[in-house]
Design an enzyme around this catalytic site. Structure first.
Site, PDB file in Angstrom:
ATOM      1  N   SER A   8     -29.990 -41.780   9.083  1.00 51.99           N
ATOM      2  CA  SER A   8     -29.427 -41.600   7.747  1.00 51.99           C
ATOM      3  C   SER A   8     -28.063 -42.265   7.715  1.00 51.99           C
ATOM      4  O   SER A   8     -27.339 -42.276   8.717  1.00 51.99           O
ATOM      5  CB  SER A   8     -29.269 -40.108   7.413  1.00 51.99           C
ATOM      6  OG  SER A   8     -30.515 -39.464   7.359  1.00 51.99           O
ATOM      7  N   SER A 188     -22.210 -45.860   9.127  1.00 48.51           N
ATOM      8  CA  SER A 188     -22.182 -46.518  10.442  1.00 48.51           C
ATOM      9  C   SER A 188     -21.617 -45.628  11.536  1.00 48.51           C
ATOM     10  O   SER A 188     -21.073 -46.126  12.525  1.00 48.51           O
ATOM     11  CB  SER A 188     -21.389 -47.835  10.368  1.00 48.51           C
ATOM     12  OG  SER A 188     -21.973 -48.717   9.428  1.00 48.51           O
ATOM     13  N   ARG A 189     -21.723 -44.313  11.344  1.00 54.18           N
ATOM     14  CA  ARG A 189     -21.269 -43.326  12.330  1.00 54.18           C
ATOM     15  C   ARG A 189     -19.752 -43.331  12.533  1.00 54.18           C
ATOM     16  O   ARG A 189     -19.256 -42.783  13.521  1.00 54.18           O
ATOM     17  CB  ARG A 189     -21.961 -43.543  13.688  1.00 54.18           C
ATOM     18  CG  ARG A 189     -23.492 -43.417  13.618  1.00 54.18           C
ATOM     19  CD  ARG A 189     -23.900 -42.015  13.171  1.00 54.18           C
ATOM     20  NE  ARG A 189     -25.334 -41.792  13.255  1.00 54.18           N
ATOM     21  CZ  ARG A 189     -26.184 -41.898  12.233  1.00 54.18           C
ATOM     22  NH1 ARG A 189     -25.728 -42.261  11.023  1.00 54.18           N
ATOM     23  NH2 ARG A 189     -27.461 -41.652  12.384  1.00 54.18           N
ATOM     24  N   LEU A 190     -19.007 -43.923  11.614  1.00 55.01           N
ATOM     25  CA  LEU A 190     -17.540 -43.899  11.698  1.00 55.01           C
ATOM     26  C   LEU A 190     -17.026 -42.711  10.891  1.00 55.01           C
ATOM     27  O   LEU A 190     -16.323 -42.858   9.883  1.00 55.01           O
ATOM     28  CB  LEU A 190     -16.960 -45.226  11.191  1.00 55.01           C
ATOM     29  CG  LEU A 190     -17.346 -46.443  12.030  1.00 55.01           C
ATOM     30  CD1 LEU A 190     -16.786 -47.716  11.409  1.00 55.01           C
ATOM     31  CD2 LEU A 190     -16.856 -46.280  13.470  1.00 55.01           C
TER      32      LEU A 190
END
Length: 210
Positions: A8, A188-190
């Protein structure tokens, strides 16, 4: 289905240092209210992690039922696995996850039993069915079959035709927070991640790497 393909992209929100309340309990209250407004099924559901007497970690979901100053309150059977663990090692951890908002809150703290009067007042507010179930269930203990539980419930109903007394083996715990962490999902998992820790002046805040 390949689990490795489940992904996701988090795009629901942004969390900046300036957005944070200096008091993490007020910040938590605001996020909890957002979760209620978003229609979360159990916005007060939280993972409770404890340490068993043999040193093994144990984790389960419970329901938050009160916020008192810097304390998170929940109720349970006092002979359950979690209660036995907390009696030996009161340090524990909580985690809240609100998927609709892509938010997570982690809490480190120490649990202590709530006052008898507090437990009495909350027990009296529960639906009758839940009150009777507290008498019927020997939480965390082996159960022969569902019929045994049904019979125990019928016995409790017969014992308490009117007001249901709080069982002496049922009560609550209040977890006093020593640290709290707020996580907002980002693309982007940031992710945005901030941790509060107690210091001499109250609470210190720091951004953490995602």
């Amino acid at each position: 289905m390949r689990l490795a393909d489940l992904r996701s992209q988090y795009r629901e929100g942004v969390l900046e240092f300036a957005d944070l309340d200096p008091d993490p309990m007020r910040q938590f209250g605001a996020w909890l209210a957002d979760a209620v407004a978003a229609g979360s099924l159990e916005p007060n559901a939280m993972g409770l992690a404890t340490v068993d007497p043999d040193g093994a970690p144990s984790l389960r979901m419970v329901l938050l039922k009160g916020l008192e100053d810097d304390r998170f309150v929940f109720y349970t059977h006092l002979e359950s696995r979690k209660a036995r663990a907390l009696a030996r090692e009161p340090r524990c951890a909580l985690t809240f996850w609100w998927d609709a908002l892509e938010r997570q809150v982690r809490v480190d703290g120490v649990a202590e039993p709530v006052a008898e009067a507090t437990a009495d007042a909350y027990f009296a507010s529960r639906p009758r069915g839940s009150q009777l179930a507290a008498w019927a269930s020997r939480q965390s203990r082996p159960l022969a079959d569902r019929g045994t539980l049904t019979a125990a419930l019928a016995e409790a109903e017969a014992r308490f035709p009117d007001v249901v007394a709080r069982p002496p083996f049922w009560g609550g715990y209040a977890v006093t927070a020593s640290a709290m962490e707020f996580w907002q999902g980002r693309a982007s998992r940031l992710h945005d991640r901030f941790r509060y820790e107690r210091d001499a002046g109250g609470w210190a805040r720091v951004r953490l790497g995602p």
